[in-house]
Motif scaffolding. Structure first.
Motif, PDB file in Angstrom:
ATOM      1  N   ILE A 168       0.842  -1.204   0.000  1.00 29.69           N
ATOM      2  CA  ILE A 168       0.000   0.000   0.000  1.00 29.69           C
ATOM      3  C   ILE A 168       0.877   1.253   0.000  1.00 29.69           C
ATOM      4  CG2 ILE A 168      -1.649   1.314   1.378  1.00 29.69           C
ATOM      5  CD1 ILE A 168      -2.772  -1.389   2.307  1.00 29.69           C
ATOM      6  N   ALA A 169       1.927   1.259   0.860  1.00 29.26           N
ATOM      7  CA  ALA A 169       2.803   2.433   0.927  1.00 29.26           C
ATOM      8  C   ALA A 169       3.464   2.683  -0.425  1.00 29.26           C
ATOM      9  CB  ALA A 169       3.858   2.232   2.013  1.00 29.26           C
ATOM     10  N   ILE A 170       3.986   1.605  -1.053  1.00 25.59           N
ATOM     11  CA  ILE A 170       4.651   1.780  -2.345  1.00 25.59           C
ATOM     12  C   ILE A 170       3.646   2.208  -3.401  1.00 25.59           C
ATOM     13  CG2 ILE A 170       5.880   0.550  -4.167  1.00 25.59           C
ATOM     14  CD1 ILE A 170       7.209  -1.070  -2.046  1.00 25.59           C
ATOM     15  N   GLY A 171       2.398   1.670  -3.316  1.00 23.90           N
ATOM     16  CA  GLY A 171       1.389   2.056  -4.288  1.00 23.90           C
ATOM     17  C   GLY A 171       1.086   3.545  -4.229  1.00 23.90           C
ATOM     18  N   ILE A 172       0.887   4.073  -2.998  1.00 24.02           N
ATOM     19  CA  ILE A 172       0.641   5.517  -2.840  1.00 24.02           C
ATOM     20  C   ILE A 172       1.818   6.290  -3.408  1.00 24.02           C
ATOM     21  CG2 ILE A 172       0.403   7.364  -1.142  1.00 24.02           C
ATOM     22  CD1 ILE A 172      -1.004   5.394   0.657  1.00 24.02           C
ATOM     23  N   LYS A 173       3.034   5.843  -3.049  1.00 24.39           N
ATOM     24  CA  LYS A 173       4.237   6.566  -3.445  1.00 24.39           C
ATOM     25  C   LYS A 173       4.416   6.602  -4.950  1.00 24.39           C
ATOM     26  CE  LYS A 173       8.750   6.196  -3.525  1.00 24.39           C
ATOM     27  NZ  LYS A 173       8.904   7.585  -3.892  1.00 24.39           N
ATOM     28  N   VAL A 174       4.297   5.428  -5.601  1.00 24.38           N
ATOM     29  CA  VAL A 174       4.528   5.359  -7.047  1.00 24.38           C
ATOM     30  C   VAL A 174       3.427   6.094  -7.798  1.00 24.38           C
ATOM     31  CG1 VAL A 174       4.609   3.779  -8.996  1.00 24.38           C
ATOM     32  CG2 VAL A 174       5.858   3.249  -6.940  1.00 24.38           C
ATOM     33  N   GLY A 175       2.148   5.868  -7.399  1.00 25.94           N
ATOM     34  CA  GLY A 175       1.069   6.539  -8.112  1.00 25.94           C
ATOM     35  C   GLY A 175       1.191   8.047  -8.028  1.00 25.94           C
ATOM     36  N   ALA A 176       1.356   8.556  -6.795  1.00 28.66           N
ATOM     37  CA  ALA A 176       1.465  10.007  -6.634  1.00 28.66           C
ATOM     38  C   ALA A 176       2.730  10.543  -7.281  1.00 28.66           C
ATOM     39  CB  ALA A 176       1.437  10.366  -5.148  1.00 28.66           C
ATOM     40  N   GLY A 177       3.835   9.773  -7.205  1.00 25.90           N
ATOM     41  CA  GLY A 177       5.105  10.247  -7.776  1.00 25.90           C
ATOM     42  C   GLY A 177       5.022  10.404  -9.281  1.00 25.90           C
ATOM     43  N   LEU A 178       4.485   9.372  -9.973  1.00 21.49           N
ATOM     44  CA  LEU A 178       4.395   9.476 -11.429  1.00 21.49           C
ATOM     45  C   LEU A 178       3.412  10.565 -11.840  1.00 21.49           C
ATOM     46  CD1 LEU A 178       4.542   5.770 -12.537  1.00 21.49           C
ATOM     47  CD2 LEU A 178       6.270   7.512 -12.762  1.00 21.49           C
ATOM     48  N   PHE A 179       2.317  10.727 -11.065  1.00 21.90           N
ATOM     49  CA  PHE A 179       1.353  11.780 -11.380  1.00 21.90           C
ATOM     50  C   PHE A 179       2.003  13.156 -11.187  1.00 21.90           C
ATOM     51  CE2 PHE A 179      -2.670  14.121 -10.277  1.00 21.90           C
ATOM     52  CZ  PHE A 179      -3.109  14.155 -11.573  1.00 21.90           C
ATOM     53  N   THR A 180       2.842  13.275 -10.142  1.00 19.50           N
ATOM     54  CA  THR A 180       3.554  14.542  -9.935  1.00 19.50           C
ATOM     55  C   THR A 180       4.457  14.859 -11.112  1.00 19.50           C
ATOM     56  OG1 THR A 180       3.626  13.931  -7.619  1.00 19.50           O
ATOM     57  CG2 THR A 180       4.896  15.838  -8.260  1.00 19.50           C
ATOM     58  N   ILE A 181       5.195  13.826 -11.573  1.00 19.15           N
ATOM     59  CA  ILE A 181       6.097  14.059 -12.713  1.00 19.15           C
ATOM     60  C   ILE A 181       5.284  14.506 -13.921  1.00 19.15           C
ATOM     61  CG2 ILE A 181       7.625  12.917 -14.351  1.00 19.15           C
ATOM     62  CD1 ILE A 181       8.702  11.274 -12.145  1.00 19.15           C
ATOM     63  N   PHE A 182       4.141  13.808 -14.162  1.00 17.78           N
ATOM     64  CA  PHE A 182       3.311  14.181 -15.313  1.00 17.78           C
ATOM     65  C   PHE A 182       2.828  15.625 -15.202  1.00 17.78           C
ATOM     66  CE2 PHE A 182      -0.927  14.714 -17.085  1.00 17.78           C
ATOM     67  CZ  PHE A 182      -0.664  14.486 -18.406  1.00 17.78           C
ATOM     68  N   LEU A 183       2.342  15.996 -14.004  1.00 15.03           N
ATOM     69  CA  LEU A 183       1.824  17.362 -13.838  1.00 15.03           C
ATOM     70  C   LEU A 183       2.932  18.388 -14.020  1.00 15.03           C
ATOM     71  CD1 LEU A 183      -0.659  17.066 -10.887  1.00 15.03           C
ATOM     72  CD2 LEU A 183      -1.161  17.560 -13.251  1.00 15.03           C
ATOM     73  N   ALA A 184       4.129  18.082 -13.479  1.00 17.51           N
ATOM     74  CA  ALA A 184       5.236  19.034 -13.617  1.00 17.51           C
ATOM     75  C   ALA A 184       5.611  19.199 -15.085  1.00 17.51           C
ATOM     76  CB  ALA A 184       6.436  18.553 -12.811  1.00 17.51           C
ATOM     77  N   LEU A 185       5.617  18.071 -15.847  1.00 20.26           N
ATOM     78  CA  LEU A 185       5.950  18.167 -17.269  1.00 20.26           C
ATOM     79  C   LEU A 185       4.848  18.862 -18.045  1.00 20.26           C
ATOM     80  CD1 LEU A 185       7.520  14.681 -17.948  1.00 20.26           C
ATOM     81  CD2 LEU A 185       8.682  16.856 -17.826  1.00 20.26           C
ATOM     82  N   ALA A 186       3.575  18.674 -17.626  1.00 19.41           N
ATOM     83  CA  ALA A 186       2.473  19.334 -18.326  1.00 19.41           C
ATOM     84  C   ALA A 186       2.459  20.823 -18.034  1.00 19.41           C
ATOM     85  CB  ALA A 186       1.143  18.695 -17.920  1.00 19.41           C
ATOM     86  N   ALA A 187       2.947  21.214 -16.834  1.00 19.67           N
ATOM     87  CA  ALA A 187       2.892  22.618 -16.448  1.00 19.67           C
ATOM     88  C   ALA A 187       4.004  23.435 -17.087  1.00 19.67           C
ATOM     89  CB  ALA A 187       2.980  22.748 -14.934  1.00 19.67           C
ATOM     90  N   ILE A 188       4.985  22.776 -17.706  1.00 17.30           N
ATOM     91  CA  ILE A 188       6.138  23.512 -18.250  1.00 17.30           C
ATOM     92  C   ILE A 188       5.687  24.500 -19.318  1.00 17.30           C
ATOM     93  CG2 ILE A 188       6.639  21.779 -20.011  1.00 17.30           C
ATOM     94  CD1 ILE A 188       9.336  23.552 -18.101  1.00 17.30           C
ATOM     95  N   LYS A 189       4.551  24.202 -20.004  1.00 11.75           N
ATOM     96  CA  LYS A 189       4.084  25.077 -21.064  1.00 11.75           C
ATOM     97  C   LYS A 189       3.744  26.464 -20.512  1.00 11.75           C
ATOM     98  CE  LYS A 189       0.922  25.010 -24.894  1.00 11.75           C
ATOM     99  NZ  LYS A 189      -0.531  24.887 -24.960  1.00 11.75           N
ATOM    100  N   TYR A 190       3.034  26.471 -19.363  1.00 17.96           N
ATOM    101  CA  TYR A 190       2.666  27.768 -18.788  1.00 17.96           C
ATOM    102  C   TYR A 190       3.905  28.532 -18.340  1.00 17.96           C
ATOM    103  CZ  TYR A 190      -1.596  25.140 -18.588  1.00 17.96           C
ATOM    104  OH  TYR A 190      -2.638  24.360 -18.902  1.00 17.96           O
ATOM    105  N   VAL A 191       4.877  27.779 -17.810  1.00 19.78           N
ATOM    106  CA  VAL A 191       6.114  28.429 -17.372  1.00 19.78           C
ATOM    107  C   VAL A 191       6.790  29.110 -18.544  1.00 19.78           C
ATOM    108  CG1 VAL A 191       8.339  28.054 -16.298  1.00 19.78           C
ATOM    109  CG2 VAL A 191       6.377  26.751 -15.539  1.00 19.78           C
ATOM    110  N   MET A 192       6.795  28.412 -19.701  1.00 18.43           N
ATOM    111  CA  MET A 192       7.418  28.989 -20.886  1.00 18.43           C
ATOM    112  C   MET A 192       6.684  30.241 -21.351  1.00 18.43           C
ATOM    113  SD  MET A 192       9.947  27.021 -21.902  1.00 18.43           S
ATOM    114  CE  MET A 192      10.544  25.364 -22.119  1.00 18.43           C
ATOM    115  N   GLU A 193       5.329  30.205 -21.223  1.00 18.86           N
ATOM    116  CA  GLU A 193       4.562  31.324 -21.747  1.00 18.86           C
ATOM    117  C   GLU A 193       4.691  32.572 -20.891  1.00 18.86           C
ATOM    118  OE1 GLU A 193       0.773  29.615 -22.006  1.00 18.86           O
ATOM    119  OE2 GLU A 193       1.109  28.743 -23.974  1.00 18.86           O
ATOM    120  N   ASP A 194       4.931  32.395 -19.606  1.00 18.93           N
ATOM    121  CA  ASP A 194       4.971  33.542 -18.696  1.00 18.93           C
ATOM    122  C   ASP A 194       6.097  34.504 -19.060  1.00 18.93           C
ATOM    123  OD1 ASP A 194       2.824  32.876 -17.325  1.00 18.93           O
ATOM    124  OD2 ASP A 194       3.875  31.899 -15.665  1.00 18.93           O
TER     125      ASP A 194
END
Lengths: 144, 177
Positions: free
Chosen positions: A118-144
């Protein structure tokens, strides 16, 4: 991030819950059937990524989701290492399987193995989602 | 065993296509063919745990790649103008290295024990004691979370570090225009 077409949105609405539940099942049955914390966590992250890709997200709520996902990732890591230190404190060995084993092939068996999953599941799921969100947010950073 | 070599052959072809094709979307799809061939090979050698992880990670990777390709460009502009003289020299050197490496690999693979018959005693001890010592019916879970949980902790640390690295690289504060 923009959303996708109506067809994608409707189909996503139907399947995303099932994908999420499947990920939870894979995590909880990790000590009985193939799978486990890592595979189930990636499936959960896949469900969340699918939802974000289909419906899109505003930059502000994306930032907030990123912070929350990052907090969940740290929580998973803390849980995992907490289980390890609990073994050290109770039984005197790092990662000691200190819980009773139960009858094999039941859901509540295997001592600390389901908890670790369970601990690893929370960690991996949230970790990969964080990476995805950070990579998706780079567009706004570029536009600013 | 012949089907393993078949999938190995498919993987080789798909990998060459992925590096050589001009359309980046097609390259991503060939890369997916490589990953799914690995997953099928895992199933064929009866490792469903690894196959599940491989399939799911492959899907997630391809989704991210496709999203990037849709957002940027389809055309790989570096292909087509690579035949300068230095490139030919580097290709010759690379082929030489690859030949030597393959010769060494073939030599060392001859020394390996036969497939499915481990010479190490540790592995058979894990299989013998898995159910009675840890209580998990899935031996893979017993090994990675009980016998070798410290390795899993290291693995989790790697993921944690990579997430922190991505967050630090992609952060808004302190970025120079």
């Amino acid at each position: 991030m923009r959303g996708m077409s109506l067809v994608v949105k409707v189909v996503t609405n139907i399947v995303v819950g099932f994908i999420f539940i499947y990920g939870v099942y894979i995590i909880l049955h990790g000590h009985l059937t193939p799978g486990g914390g890592f595979a189930g966590g990636v499936i959960i992250a896949g469900a969340l990524v699918l939802r974000i890709l289909a419906f899109g997200v505003e930059p502000v709520s994306e930032k907030r989701a990123e912070e929350r996902a990052s907090a969940f990732e740290s929580l998973g890591a803390l849980l995992f290492i907490g289980i390890a230190f609990a073994g050290l404190i109770i039984g005197g060995a790092f990662f000691l399987n200190f819980l009773p084993q139960g009858t094999p092939l039941r859901l509540l068996s295997g001592g600390i193995i389901p908890l670790c999953n369970i601990a690893i599941g929370i960690k991996v799921g949230a970790g990969l989602f964080t990476i995805f969100l950070a990579l998706a947010a780079i567009k706004y950073v570029m536009e600013d | 065993m012949i089907e393993l070599y078949l999938f190995l052959f498919i993987m080789l072809i798909a990998a060459v296509i992925a590096t050589e094709i001009k359309d980046l979307l097609a390259a991503v799809i060939s890369l997916g063919a490589v990953g799914f061939s690995v997953a099928i090979m895992f199933i064929l050698v009866q490792a469903p745990d690894l196959a599940i992880v491989q399939i799911v990670v492959e899907i997630l990777t391809i989704v991210i790649f496709v999203a990037v390709v849709f957002r940027t460009t389809h055309i790989d502009e570096t292909i087509g103008k690579r035949f300068a003289s230095t490139h030919i020299l580097s290709m010759v050197l690379f082929s030489l290295f690859a030949f030597l490496f393959l010769a060494a690999v073939v030599q060392s693979l001859r020394e390996l024990p036969r497939f499915g018959y481990a010479t190490m005693r540790v592995a058979s001890e894990y299989i013998r004691l898995g159910l009675s010592e840890c209580g998990g019916a899935n031996i893979v879970a017993d090994v990675i979370l009980d016998f070798r949980a410290l390795d899993t902790l290291g693995e989790a640390t790697v993921l944690f570090t990579s997430v922190i690295g991505v967050l630090a690289l992609m952060r808004k504060i302190g970025r120079k225009r």
